[in-house]
Design an enzyme around this catalytic site. Structure first.
Site, PDB file in Angstrom:
ATOM      1  N   ALA A  32       0.593  -1.178   0.029  1.00  0.00           N
ATOM      2  CA  ALA A  32      -0.049   0.025  -0.009  1.00  0.00           C
ATOM      3  C   ALA A  32       0.725   1.377  -0.047  1.00  0.00           C
ATOM      4  CB  ALA A  32      -0.784  -0.007   1.250  1.00  0.00           C
ATOM      5  N   ASP A  33       0.299   2.165  -0.658  1.00  0.00           N
ATOM      6  CA  ASP A  33       1.181   3.795  -0.806  1.00  0.00           C
ATOM      7  C   ASP A  33       0.384   4.664   0.167  1.00  0.00           C
ATOM      8  OD1 ASP A  33      -0.830   4.421  -2.344  1.00  0.00           O
ATOM      9  OD2 ASP A  33       0.430   4.308  -4.187  1.00  0.00           O
ATOM     10  N   SER A  34       0.896   5.626   0.118  1.00  0.00           N
ATOM     11  CA  SER A  34       0.126   6.577   1.288  1.00  0.00           C
ATOM     12  C   SER A  34      -1.388   7.047   0.619  1.00  0.00           C
ATOM     13  CB  SER A  34       0.842   8.052   1.258  1.00  0.00           C
ATOM     14  OG  SER A  34       1.135   8.428  -0.197  1.00  0.00           O
ATOM     15  N   ASP A  36      -3.426   4.760  -0.945  1.00  0.00           N
ATOM     16  CA  ASP A  36      -3.981   3.665  -0.612  1.00  0.00           C
ATOM     17  C   ASP A  36      -4.595   3.629   1.002  1.00  0.00           C
ATOM     18  OD1 ASP A  36      -3.925   2.270  -3.214  1.00  0.00           O
ATOM     19  OD2 ASP A  36      -1.877   1.594  -2.508  1.00  0.00           O
TER      20      ASP A  36
END
Length: 76
Positions: A32-34, A36
């Site tokens: 997950a990125d920021s 997400d």
């Protein structure tokens, strides 16, 4: 609570629920990125009818962190 959180995570990150454990790291295990994570917090807030302050959300590293937080802050 874990099942509900896992269901939302699986939906938002398009991954299999079976791949999500309490120890799963959002960044390392679930990729997950920021963005997400922001979307995930919004989905949890909507689904559980609660507010998660940004400063609290910033401390979440694993699925277990979120589940424990919600258990302590949300009436089931």
């Amino acid at each position: 609570m874990f099942e509900k959180v896992r269901e939302i995570i699986a939906d938002k990150l398009s991954i299999n629920e079976a791949d999500i454990t309490m120890e799963s790291s959002f960044v390392d295990d679930l990729n997950a990125d920021s963005l997400d994570l922001v979307e995930l917090m919004m989905a949890l807030e909507d689904e559980l009818n609660t507010e998660i302050p940004d400063e609290d959300a910033e401390g979440f590293k694993t699925v277990g962190d979120v589940v424990e937080y919600l258990k302590n802050h949300v009436e089931e």
